[in-house]
Design a protein around this motif. Structure first.
Motif, PDB file in Angstrom:
ATOM      1  N   VAL A 169      -6.695  -3.533  -5.651  1.00 51.66           N
ATOM      2  CA  VAL A 169      -6.460  -2.131  -5.878  1.00 51.66           C
ATOM      3  C   VAL A 169      -7.705  -1.344  -6.095  1.00 51.66           C
ATOM      4  O   VAL A 169      -8.643  -1.820  -6.722  1.00 51.66           O
ATOM      5  N   GLY A 210       0.895  -1.190   0.145  1.00 47.19           N
ATOM      6  CA  GLY A 210       0.205   0.188  -0.020  1.00 47.19           C
ATOM      7  C   GLY A 210       0.811   1.187   0.074  1.00 47.19           C
ATOM      8  O   GLY A 210       1.688   1.411  -0.744  1.00 47.19           O
ATOM      9  N   HIS A 218       0.383   1.585  -8.023  1.00 46.64           N
ATOM     10  CA  HIS A 218      -0.687   1.185  -8.854  1.00 46.64           C
ATOM     11  C   HIS A 218      -1.357   2.409  -9.769  1.00 46.64           C
ATOM     12  O   HIS A 218      -0.860   3.323  -9.412  1.00 46.64           O
ATOM     13  N   LYS A 252      -3.107  -6.387  -5.513  1.00 41.56           N
ATOM     14  CA  LYS A 252      -2.040  -5.529  -5.346  1.00 41.56           C
ATOM     15  C   LYS A 252      -0.910  -6.253  -5.641  1.00 41.56           C
ATOM     16  O   LYS A 252       0.276  -5.402  -6.077  1.00 41.56           O
ATOM     17  N   ASN A 283      -7.134   3.930  -3.401  1.00 38.70           N
ATOM     18  CA  ASN A 283      -5.737   3.920  -3.010  1.00 38.70           C
ATOM     19  C   ASN A 283      -4.888   4.757  -3.811  1.00 38.70           C
ATOM     20  O   ASN A 283      -3.562   5.164  -3.743  1.00 38.70           O
ATOM     21  N   GLN A 285      -0.689   5.211  -2.965  1.00 40.18           N
ATOM     22  CA  GLN A 285      -0.163   4.066  -3.206  1.00 40.18           C
ATOM     23  C   GLN A 285       0.561   3.825  -4.850  1.00 40.18           C
ATOM     24  O   GLN A 285      -0.283   3.350  -5.709  1.00 40.18           O
ATOM     25  N   SER A 327       4.461   0.626  -1.271  1.00 41.03           N
ATOM     26  CA  SER A 327       4.633   1.142  -2.629  1.00 41.03           C
ATOM     27  C   SER A 327       6.242   1.782  -3.026  1.00 41.03           C
ATOM     28  O   SER A 327       6.887   1.314  -3.638  1.00 41.03           O
ATOM     29  N   SER A 333      -0.324  -6.442  -9.201  1.00 45.39           N
ATOM     30  CA  SER A 333      -0.223  -5.168  -9.611  1.00 45.39           C
ATOM     31  C   SER A 333       1.308  -4.325  -9.562  1.00 45.39           C
ATOM     32  O   SER A 333       2.025  -4.065 -10.222  1.00 45.39           O
TER      33      SER A 333
END
Length: 281
Positions: free
Chosen positions: A63, A37, A74, A83, A67, A71, A41, A86
């Motif tokens: 996702v 997240g 993504h 996620k 977000n 984040q 990230s 992604s």
């Protein structure tokens, strides 16, 4: 190291404290990132670009449109995607030569313990105390260094718990489990987008220092950031010798917490089977 790697990581290699040897250690490191997240990230992006050889990225969520404010792994086109997957796509686009392992699952108990055992270092990028304490216990059990960050509203914090040292404090020493701590979530309280970038990037920096075995780590120091005033504070802390996790009789060092968790699951299963049998009769 190949000619292409020498070129890709040349700005690292130019650093006297790091050099070819340090970069080679980074390339040989397996980092486990739990949470893809706001914190995970930037942490994952920098670890991938810096050449961490293997990244296991764990997140059980998908996702969501909300977000995208922070984040940065993504994109809008990947809303609804897992996620972890992604993140794999984003990291592979930056550095296709490293190994990215996406896991869409919520880790706990023996599964978490087994995965931590395979990693060289762990980044806790999660958002709840129960998971943080579970990660800490597994890291204590296997003496794996843990880089932990948190961000909510305009407040951020980061520390390193290097459990390879007998006198190194763990997360439980600083934040004892079971105490009345207010559980706050971004979904309810909000979070300043760049704050997650600042803390997550610092997690990557500490992880790279651990991987390359350079510099002074944040062990025994908690850095606190107020992003509204952009002021940092440092809180120093030591190991709690009576700690229920990392102390001499702690359940983390012995792995006793796993046996207790297994016993709890068996008891719950037995109760469920008994209830089913009673209802059947």
């Amino acid at each position: 190291m190949t000619d292409e790697q020498l070129l890709r990581y040349s700005r690292h290699i130019l650093l006297d404290a790091l050099g070819i040897e340090g970069q080679a250690r980074i390339l040989g490191t397996h980092a486990l990132i739990i949470g893809a997240g706001g914190l995970g990230s930037p942490a994952a992006l920098y670890l991938a670009s810096a050449g961490i050889g293997r990244i296991t990225l764990v997140d059980d969520d998908t996702v969501d449109f909300t977000n995208l404010q922070r984040q940065i792994l993504h994109t809008q086109g990947r809303v609804g995607m897992a996620k972890a997957e992604s993140g794999r796509q984003a990291l592979t686009a930056i550095n296709p030569d490293i190994n990215i392992v996406p896991l869409q699952q919520r880790l706990s108990g023996e599964a978490l313990d087994a995965l931590v055992a395979t990693a060289d270092l762990v980044l806790d990028c999660t958002d709840n105390f129960a998971t943080r304490h579970a990660i800490n216990r597994a890291c204590v059990h296997h003496r794996k260094p843990l880089v932990s960050g948190a961000a909510i509203r305009f407040d951020g914090q980061i520390s390193v718990y290097d459990l390879r040292g007998d006198d190194s404090p763990c997360y439980h020493c600083l934040f004892p489990e079971g105490e009345d701590v207010e559980e706050v979530r971004c979904a309810v309280m909000g979070v300043f987008a760049p704050l997650t970038g600042i803390i997550g990037t610092m997690q990557a920096a500490e992880a790279l220092k651990l991987a390359a075995d350079i510099g002074e780590r944040l062990t025994g120091r908690l850095l606190l950031l107020d992003a509204l005033t952009m002021e940092w504070r440092t809180v120093r802390f030591k190991q709690d010798h009576d700690c229920a996790v990392c102390g001499p009789t702690g359940n983390g060092r012995s792995g006793e917490y796993l046996r207790q968790a297994a016993a709890d699951r068996e008891s719950a299963g037995a109760a469920c089977r008994l209830a089913t049998s009673v209802q059947a009769n």
